[in-house]
Write a protein that holds these residues in place. Sequence first.
Motif, mmCIF file in Angstrom:
data_model
loop_
_atom_site.group_PDB
_atom_site.id
_atom_site.type_symbol
_atom_site.label_atom_id
_atom_site.label_comp_id
_atom_site.label_asym_id
_atom_site.label_seq_id
_atom_site.Cartn_x
_atom_site.Cartn_y
_atom_site.Cartn_z
ATOM 1 N N ILE A 51 0.836 -1.197 0.000
ATOM 2 C CA ILE A 51 0.000 0.000 0.000
ATOM 3 C C ILE A 51 0.874 1.251 0.000
ATOM 4 N N PRO A 52 0.980 1.958 -1.133
ATOM 5 C CA PRO A 52 1.637 3.280 -1.116
ATOM 6 C C PRO A 52 0.761 4.248 -0.333
ATOM 7 N N LEU A 53 1.355 4.984 0.593
ATOM 8 C CA LEU A 53 0.579 5.822 1.502
ATOM 9 C C LEU A 53 1.322 7.122 1.776
ATOM 10 N N ALA A 54 0.610 8.231 1.711
ATOM 11 C CA ALA A 54 1.188 9.536 2.021
ATOM 12 C C ALA A 54 1.149 9.753 3.531
ATOM 13 N N LEU A 55 1.935 8.963 4.244
ATOM 14 C CA LEU A 55 1.932 9.007 5.707
ATOM 15 C C LEU A 55 2.755 10.174 6.228
ATOM 16 N N MET A 56 3.792 10.560 5.510
ATOM 17 C CA MET A 56 4.684 11.647 5.925
ATOM 18 C C MET A 56 4.851 12.631 4.769
ATOM 19 N N ASP A 57 3.740 13.002 4.138
ATOM 20 C CA ASP A 57 3.848 13.761 2.899
ATOM 21 C C ASP A 57 4.509 15.116 3.071
ATOM 22 N N LEU A 65 5.713 3.001 1.729
ATOM 23 C CA LEU A 65 5.134 1.708 1.361
ATOM 24 C C LEU A 65 4.770 0.951 2.623
ATOM 25 N N VAL A 66 3.510 0.553 2.722
ATOM 26 C CA VAL A 66 3.004 -0.198 3.875
ATOM 27 C C VAL A 66 2.952 -1.673 3.511
ATOM 28 N N LEU A 67 3.663 -2.495 4.288
ATOM 29 C CA LEU A 67 3.686 -3.943 4.099
ATOM 30 C C LEU A 67 3.012 -4.607 5.290
ATOM 31 N N ILE A 68 2.190 -5.619 5.029
ATOM 32 C CA ILE A 68 1.502 -6.355 6.089
ATOM 33 C C ILE A 68 1.737 -7.841 5.866
ATOM 34 N N GLY A 69 2.067 -8.540 6.951
ATOM 35 C CA GLY A 69 2.288 -9.973 6.832
ATOM 36 C C GLY A 69 2.400 -10.642 8.187
ATOM 37 N N VAL A 70 2.775 -11.917 8.160
ATOM 38 C CA VAL A 70 2.796 -12.746 9.365
ATOM 39 C C VAL A 70 4.182 -13.351 9.536
ATOM 40 N N GLU A 72 6.967 -16.081 11.688
ATOM 41 C CA GLU A 72 6.956 -17.522 11.927
ATOM 42 C C GLU A 72 6.159 -17.906 13.164
ATOM 43 N N GLN A 73 5.953 -16.971 14.080
ATOM 44 C CA GLN A 73 5.164 -17.239 15.294
ATOM 45 C C GLN A 73 3.676 -16.960 15.091
ATOM 46 N N GLY A 74 3.291 -16.541 13.883
ATOM 47 C CA GLY A 74 1.895 -16.261 13.608
ATOM 48 C C GLY A 74 1.453 -14.859 13.965
ATOM 49 N N GLN A 75 2.371 -13.983 14.357
ATOM 50 C CA GLN A 75 2.044 -12.606 14.689
ATOM 51 C C GLN A 75 1.936 -11.778 13.406
ATOM 52 N N THR A 76 0.870 -10.982 13.311
ATOM 53 C CA THR A 76 0.685 -10.101 12.164
ATOM 54 C C THR A 76 1.377 -8.769 12.414
ATOM 55 N N TRP A 77 2.107 -8.306 11.404
ATOM 56 C CA TRP A 77 2.856 -7.063 11.518
ATOM 57 C C TRP A 77 2.511 -6.108 10.376
ATOM 58 N N LEU A 78 2.620 -4.838 10.686
ATOM 59 C CA LEU A 78 2.557 -3.786 9.674
ATOM 60 C C LEU A 78 3.879 -3.043 9.708
ATOM 61 N N ALA A 79 4.552 -2.958 8.564
ATOM 62 C CA ALA A 79 5.835 -2.267 8.476
ATOM 63 C C ALA A 79 5.739 -1.147 7.446
ATOM 64 N N VAL A 80 6.372 -0.026 7.752
ATOM 65 C CA VAL A 80 6.386 1.123 6.845
ATOM 66 C C VAL A 80 7.808 1.319 6.332
ATOM 67 N N TYR A 81 7.948 1.342 5.017
ATOM 68 C CA TYR A 81 9.244 1.587 4.381
ATOM 69 C C TYR A 81 9.202 2.944 3.673
ATOM 70 N N THR A 82 10.295 3.676 3.790
ATOM 71 C CA THR A 82 10.391 4.989 3.161
ATOM 72 C C THR A 82 11.617 5.032 2.259
ATOM 73 N N TYR A 83 11.531 5.811 1.199
ATOM 74 C CA TYR A 83 12.653 5.894 0.269
ATOM 75 C C TYR A 83 13.707 6.862 0.793
ATOM 76 N N SER A 84 14.954 6.395 0.839
ATOM 77 C CA SER A 84 16.086 7.223 1.261
ATOM 78 C C SER A 84 16.869 7.654 0.019
ATOM 79 N N GLU A 85 16.872 8.964 -0.250
ATOM 80 C CA GLU A 85 17.638 9.468 -1.391
ATOM 81 C C GLU A 85 19.138 9.277 -1.166
ATOM 82 N N LYS A 86 19.580 9.389 0.069
ATOM 83 C CA LYS A 86 20.998 9.238 0.379
ATOM 84 C C LYS A 86 21.479 7.819 0.081
#
Length: 519
Positions: A51-57, A65-70, A72-86
């Motif tokens: 999910i592309p999201l304007a979270l810090m526009d 980019l918002v990633l959601i998944g599980v 190995e222990q079955g815990q669901t996570w939401l992770a946010v990735y941001t582009y680093s120009e550097k």
Amino acid sequence: MHNRFLVGFIFCFFLITATTTFANSTKSVSTKLDFKHYSITAPFKVNLPIIPLALMDEKNSSDELVLIGVDEQGQTWLAVYTYSEKLDEFVLLEQIGITDEYFAFDVSDDRKGFYLLAKNKVVVLRYDSERKEEPTLKSGLYFALKQEVSSIFLLPKSPFISKKDFIQDVNEDGYDDIVLPDFEKTNLWLFAKNDIESEYQYLAINTQIELERGGVKFTPTALFFADFNLDDRQDIAWVSKGHINYFSQNENGTFASTAAKIALADTIYGVNWWHIKEADGENLDQSNLIHRAVEEIKDINGDGLTDVVVRFTQSSGVLDRTNDYEFYLGYINQEHQLAYSTIPTTVIKAEGTLTDLKIIDVNQDEKYEVLVSSFQLSVGNIIGALLSGGIDQNVLVFALDDENSYEEDALISKEVELNFSLTSGQSGEPIVRLSDVNGDGLQDLVLSSGQDRLVIFLGNQSAKLFARKSKKFTAVLPENGKLFEHYDINHDGKEDFIMRYGRLDDESLANKVTILMVK
């Protein structure tokens, strides 16, 4: 034994192929096209759309980019990735756990809001780098309460999260509203002003109720949003047999308490044939089936009036099925009201079974082209598919002529392949997308060719809509085309490609995300 296997496979194969994917296309002046490859390795298996999201526009020129998944222990996570120009790569900003009380997500049309739905509440994803809003939190990433809600979704917890449409700016005032079906009504929470306080309203739109031998099944009624009373305000509608029923929007953004009606042909339904039971409690007999169901409601010919798109199904058996698409163009009657003819204005037909209708304005002329997929379902084709592990399907594009009719022959016809695995029981899907890849304002046709090649036909303003010759690119593509998405991440006017991987792909790709960013 062999006959039993063949019959069983025919049935399963029909179900698999009945849900394929497509898209439309049109575009281009630029002949140069290339991609920069990026890769993300998530700390969990990614199992929901990226999910592309304007979270810090206000701080970042590119969407997160918002990633959601599980894990190995079955815990669901939401992770946010941001582009680093550097670093010239996507880096993990933060991640947050999601409890099993949440069973659905939705995203606002402007990609500024990400929402989760639980039994009695809707929450929205926030990021506060300085932790001013939530100083007690260790992380800047958190879920804020949007609204306490009630609906037919009485799930105390769920083993997975799915996409549901419950966020919609129903009155087009620029604020996200919440729409949820209840058992004998539809609930609205209308937001305005500071986007915090809501006004509750319910509409007399029931859910679909099916009596089954083991109980009762409740299915949300399909809603349509368009202007039906010609006052330039968006109304809320649903379809019953032979009618469009709608609640008109008031001047203050709420909706009328009494529904109005517009007549359709009496043979048109608001539900698909497989949701209708006969007197013996069984589904309709497919050996002699004729059914019409509303597929979409929108202005397709650019005259400002809402049109109705109907799927016409005729069947004399599982292997002898026709799906045509009928278009009923809206007009203004003598009472100065929106009306529809009882016979279609224009019809799209093709050999084989048509599925996955997409209606898109390919060349920006305010008249919508139609993209469908066609495949032949026969015993011979199924036996051939058994041997090859795939079946050919055609991607067809139809265009409106000057008389507001779709021409008899498809304007464009491209062949792709649908793959499936008898071992896993999983079906793959080809990649078929319409995407403005080179930023010229026209759509381009993006197709997969085999397991590792993208074929792109750039759009143009010719009568054929697309360039005759394609551009080809190599990439690790998902076997399931549904896992291939497109979005302009860095707001340069060129849509980028985002891919995740599923059960049909190599297990080592389960936590990988590939981004092809247009140079």
